[in-house]
Every structure is written in C-alpha cells, then in structure tokens.
Design a protein around this motif. Sequence first.
Motif, PDB file in Angstrom:
ATOM      1  N   PRO A 152       0.560  -0.837   0.092  1.00 26.58           N
ATOM      2  CA  PRO A 152      -0.343  -0.430  -0.002  1.00 26.58           C
ATOM      3  C   PRO A 152       0.771   1.347  -0.058  1.00 26.58           C
ATOM      4  O   PRO A 152       0.081   1.914  -0.561  1.00 26.58           O
ATOM      5  CB  PRO A 152      -0.923   0.314   1.824  1.00 26.58           C
ATOM      6  N   ASP A 153       2.145   0.818   0.794  1.00 31.21           N
ATOM      7  CA  ASP A 153       2.814   2.557   0.762  1.00 31.21           C
ATOM      8  C   ASP A 153       3.397   2.715  -0.514  1.00 31.21           C
ATOM      9  O   ASP A 153       3.062   4.144  -0.856  1.00 31.21           O
ATOM     10  CB  ASP A 153       3.848   2.505   1.131  1.00 31.21           C
ATOM     11  N   TYR A 154       3.890   2.168  -1.416  1.00 35.37           N
ATOM     12  CA  TYR A 154       3.917   1.574  -2.974  1.00 35.37           C
ATOM     13  C   TYR A 154       3.124   2.750  -3.586  1.00 35.37           C
ATOM     14  O   TYR A 154       3.327   3.864  -4.540  1.00 35.37           O
ATOM     15  CB  TYR A 154       4.372   1.032  -3.385  1.00 35.37           C
ATOM     16  N   ALA A 155       1.568   2.143  -3.861  1.00 33.75           N
ATOM     17  CA  ALA A 155       0.950   2.992  -3.597  1.00 33.75           C
ATOM     18  C   ALA A 155       0.792   4.078  -3.559  1.00 33.75           C
ATOM     19  O   ALA A 155      -0.108   5.163  -4.936  1.00 33.75           O
ATOM     20  CB  ALA A 155      -0.775   1.772  -4.073  1.00 33.75           C
ATOM     21  N   LYS A 156       0.149   4.592  -2.242  1.00 31.48           N
ATOM     22  CA  LYS A 156       0.511   5.984  -1.886  1.00 31.48           C
ATOM     23  C   LYS A 156       1.279   6.905  -3.165  1.00 31.48           C
ATOM     24  O   LYS A 156       0.968   8.011  -3.076  1.00 31.48           O
ATOM     25  CB  LYS A 156       0.302   6.423  -0.778  1.00 31.48           C
ATOM     26  N   VAL A 157       2.443   6.512  -3.055  1.00 28.03           N
ATOM     27  CA  VAL A 157       3.835   7.497  -3.009  1.00 28.03           C
ATOM     28  C   VAL A 157       3.622   7.146  -4.844  1.00 28.03           C
ATOM     29  O   VAL A 157       3.660   8.470  -5.435  1.00 28.03           O
ATOM     30  CB  VAL A 157       4.934   6.242  -3.410  1.00 28.03           C
ATOM     31  N   ILE A 158       3.216   6.418  -5.297  1.00 20.94           N
ATOM     32  CA  ILE A 158       2.719   6.894  -7.015  1.00 20.94           C
ATOM     33  C   ILE A 158       1.599   7.884  -7.193  1.00 20.94           C
ATOM     34  O   ILE A 158       1.594   7.957  -8.516  1.00 20.94           O
ATOM     35  CB  ILE A 158       3.128   5.443  -7.996  1.00 20.94           C
TER      36      ILE A 158
END
Lengths: 408, 256
Positions: A152-158
Amino acid sequence: MILGASAAIVGCFSFLRKRALVGDAIAHSILPGVCLAFMVSGSKNPLYLIIGAFITGWLSLLLIDAITRTTKLKSDTAIGIILSVFFGVGILLLTSIQHSGNASQAGLDKFLFGKAASLTKDDVYIFGTIALILIAVVILFYKEFKLISFNPDYAKVIGLPVQFLEFMLATITVLAVAVGIQAVGVVLMAALLITPASGARFWTDKLSVMILIATAFGAISGFLGSYISYIAPSMPTGPWIVMCLSMLTIGSIWFAPRTGMLAKFRVQKENQRKILIENVLKLFYHLGEKDGTFKKQRSTSVLLASRDLRIKELNRGLHLLKKEHWLRKKGDNWLITQSGLNEAKRIIKLHRLWEMYLNQRLKLEPDHVHNDAEAIEHIITPELEKQLEKELNYPTKDPHESVIPYAE
Amino acid sequence: MISIETHNLTVSYNRRPVLWNIDFELPTGKIIGIIGPNGSGKTTLLKAIMGLVPTSSGYVKIFDQDLNDVRSRVSYVPQRESVDWDFPASVMDIVLMGRYKKNNLFKRISKADRDIAAEALEKVNMLEFSKRQISQLSGGQQQRVFIARSLAQGADLYIMDEPFIGVDAATEEAILKLLSDMKKDGKTVVVVHHDLQTAKDFFDWIVLLNTRMVAAGPIEEIFNETLLQEAYGGKLNVLSQVGDLMKEKAFDVRES
Ligand SMILES: Nc1ncnc2c1ncn2[C@@H]1O[C@H](COP(=O)(O)OP(=O)(O)O)[C@@H](O)[C@H]1O
Ligand SMILES: [Mg+2]
C-alpha cells in the motif's frame, strides 16, 4: 451459489491483506443494522435489511480503524471489542422485536444461522444484482486492488487514490458479508469469506487463478449445501455449505501439488531414498579403496560390518541400486558396476570437496568436517560442484589426505 | 539544482519525535547516501519525504516543488522486508506495478508498458526470471525486482531504502553498476545505508543521521573521524529524554 462465489472473490483480498478477522467483525456488526432496519421499516424486504446491514457494517469498520489509530490497542483487540459490542446490541434488539409480537417478525432470527433454503424469487434477484456489482468492481479495480494488497505504501507514493480504493474494497466486503449472511448466518460468515481463499492459495501462485479457484470453491459449496438441504429438508443449508468449503480446503492442504502435505511427504521420501542409496554406494567405494580394487564381490555381512546400517535398510538400498543398474547381484554377493562406480566417485568427490571447503574457508579442523559433509554431499548440484572445484582450484586430496576422485 | 530540500523537518510517532529539525539541501545528478545506525530514523526520513508519515513541523520540497506536483519524477524503493513476498504474483506483475499511474486507473497494461518493464528487468539482470513467482526469489533477487519496478517508472529521482541489506555479492555489484549508470544519465539517487565500511566507496555525497542531522555534504568533507563518531556514538541523552517527556505529557512539537 452466487452468494458463495461473491463472498469468495472478495475474501481473496481480505485474506491477502491479512484481514481475516475483519470479515467476522463485519458479520457480527450487521445484526443490529438488520434489526434496526426492520424496526424502522416494519418489513422484511431484503433491500431494507441490506441497507441497514450495510450501515452498521461500515460503522464497525470505521470504529475499528479509529480505535487502532488513536489508542494503543492492537487491531485484534479492537476487532474483538467491536464485534462483541455490536453483536450484543444486535441480540438485544432481536429479543425485543420477538417480544413485541409483530406478526411479520418470524424468520428474522434466521439471520443468526442463515436461511438459504427459504429464499424467495425477489431475494434471488436482489442478491444476484449485488453479486454482479461486486464482480464488476473487482474486475474494474483488479490491478489497483492487487497493488494495495501487496504494497500500500508504494501505491500511495505513485499517487493512486489509496483511500478511495480502500473505501471501495471495504464497501464490497461489507456488501458481500451482508449478502452472504443470508446464506450461512452470522456465525459462519467469516468462514465463507476466508476459507475459499485459503484453500485456493495452495493450488496456485497467480492471483487471477487464485480468485477463480476460490470462486469455484464458493460456488460448488453453495450448490452442494443447498442440494443437501433440498434432498434432506431437515439438514441446515449454511452449516453444510461451510462444511463443504472446509472439506475442499482440507483437501487442498493435502493434495495440492508442491505445497500440499502429500507432495511434501513425497519429496521427503524421495530425499530419504536418495540418501540411502548414495550411502550404500559409497560403502562399495570405501571398501574398494581399501582393497585397491573395485572388482571384488561383497557379501551383506561384510557390508554391514563396515557401516552403521540396519539390515533392512541395507537390503532396501541394495535392491534400489540394482534397479538403477549400479550394482549387480552374483549369488549372495554384490558387485559394483562401472556406471555405479562413476556415481560413487561423484558422491565421494562432493564429500571430500566439501570437507576441503569447510577446512579452508570456514577454518574448521579436519576432524570437525566429516559429519557436515555427510549431509551436504547429497544436495550439492552440478553447478555448485563446478563452483566448488574452481574455487578450491581442483584439489587432489581432502583434509584427511584421502584422494579426491575426478571423473576420467 | 536541488533535488530534495527538507526545511526544519520534525517527525514524531505518538508524539515522540524520532527526527529533530532535519534541514538539508541535496544536489542533483549525484549518488547520495543517508547514513546512520539502526533506529536512527532513516526509514522515517524517507517516508516523510514521500509523504507516507505526517510531519510535526517543517516541510519537504522536491525539485523546488510540492511532492504532489512532481510525483511522476520521483520513485521510491521501499525496504525489502516491508512486504509479504508470499503474495501470489510473478516478477513481471510486480515490475508492471511501476507502470500504474494515477490518471489512468482503468487503463489496462499495454504492450509498451510490458516492453518498458522488460527493459527495466534487463537492467538488473533479472529478465530471465520474469515469469518466476516472487515467493521463489532469493533476497538479492527480490531487491532487484523492487529496483526494476522503480526503474519502470522512468523517474528523475530515485529513493531507495537499504537496497544493500541482506543481498549477495553479485546483487551488490549489479546495483552499484546500475547506480553509476543512472548517474551518467543525469538521475539523482538517494540511498539509505547503515554500513560505514562501504559507504565511502558507494556515495558522492552523504547525510549523517542519528535522530538529528549530524552533517551533510560531499563525501570527502563529511567522512572524518569526529563526525562519524558523533553519528555512531549513540543518541544524545537530553534529546531522547525530552522526546520521552513529550510522549508522556502529550506535548506537541509545535505550540498550537
Ligand atoms: N510506526 C511506528 N510507530 C512508532 N515508532 C516507530 C514506528 N516506526 C519506527 N518507529 C521508531 O522510530 C525510530 C526510527 O525508526 P526507523 O526510521 O525505522 O529507523 P532506521 O530506518 O534508521 O533503522 C525507531 O526508534 C523506531 O522504533
Ligand atoms: Mg530502516
């Protein structure tokens, strides 16, 4: 069937997000919503009941989230609190409805245990529509759901709208639970959500395939459960659905290729077999090395005397080796063949190379290396063998000054 | 040009600050190390830069802009252990995630996306593994998959959390080669690292961190005995006691 299938699809994501218990919390929290909806509307129209269920189900999710964010409590504690409070209120409302003598209340308590067999045609239309909506949402957001389940963190970052996606996922979970509860009831709902996913996980490493298998499990169980209670009306549907699901999952645990228990068991057996025959083969080599000739016939008693082996094991090993044409039987005696000798050399070489490696790289004393090498010799692959040879620069003797045999 | 600027950045968990007044400006086109012992707040700093944790005070600018305006130019490689590698997905699936964009939610993955992902995999020597399940990868291979996903994004600034931890020598070499290639292409790479031994050879520029910023600058200026001692010589006693107090007494970093 539809109910089972749609719960299974949504359950895959709960399972992968390690939110197995959340489904349980939602299921229990739905009860007060259903009761309130009935009290307000005075009818048992499933549409009203589902709306009520939806509201309290969502409320429970928000509260769990709020509790874990603002207090020190862990999420399982928060889930426990919400689950019991909501369920308690639900039971209270249910009891008061039953005592109010409202004529149409009969059957509301079936929410506790499910009532799949007594669904009306209208019910089926409504549930069918909801199930279709669920499937459509999953197909539409498939790749985004995959990402927020994995990282989920990666999803937020992109820059993906993670909050919105989590909201969608939570919404379809609540919906799936609200609908599924009609089939199996509050108590067994969590099983309907999570069991298909956990069973399906054994069969595949692909998310799309996993969802399909889970769906199939859900649908098959839904069908079987209804069928059983159709031919034997005294049988309850919900528990049978869950029963079938559990059987499918237990079956998966046993029989799934590679990851299943049977497959693991088989690998173990295969390893044991390999170790046994390699050890017996080595025995012939050691004896031959001592006598200076590999062409001598050996009797079982000689073999037994030179290595700590039980006679039953030795015999098994000898016969397995004969099948591989690595040994020949001459009367009561055994003789190693040329291909058997090559194989024996390979194993001896690995053993001694490994001893060398331990001695040189790990600075182990020569009298400490043998036992390790006994185990490692059976698992070194040809690639590793080459690396070892190169790294040690093709040594001719091991730390005990025994010759390392290379293939001619 | 400045790639990342943090201005007086303070970040807290449950009110206890784990980063105090971090203030630096990082150049572009360099390989930059963020170095400090375990628990010194390196991961937290990256998360604050990427907007994943709220800040108690101060701000972050990337290429002189807000993160939201330059998201497509920044790529983040999270710590390898931060995800469950048992997830049912193939190497290709993961790398393709680097092609997801915020404005094309419903768009399917295209052939062009696949080509870009394959190219990224090739750069980390993992193309032959593209069909492999991620659960079957070694630690070094997992790390390379994460880096490939980030490369597939095609950003200008790359932020990596401990890419060298728990990887084999071949992976370390592959990553180092990749970093220098990226630098040649004018990219900026910020790498969190906790090992002093290798830091000197890996980076052009470093930030020394230990809950507060000890120093930041070109490696030859920063890499001296006193500063290293300060960064690795343990936490400041008073600072951590004040942090404890803030948590205990429910104080905020900023008066409000
Ligand atoms: N989610 C969290 N909640 C509370 N404390 C945290 C959390 N994450 C990290 N911390 C604490 O913040 C400090 C810095 O952690 P981190 O940034 O992970 O350090 P590093 O990456 O340098 O090892 C540590 O003391 C850690 O215990
Ligand atoms: Mg860290």
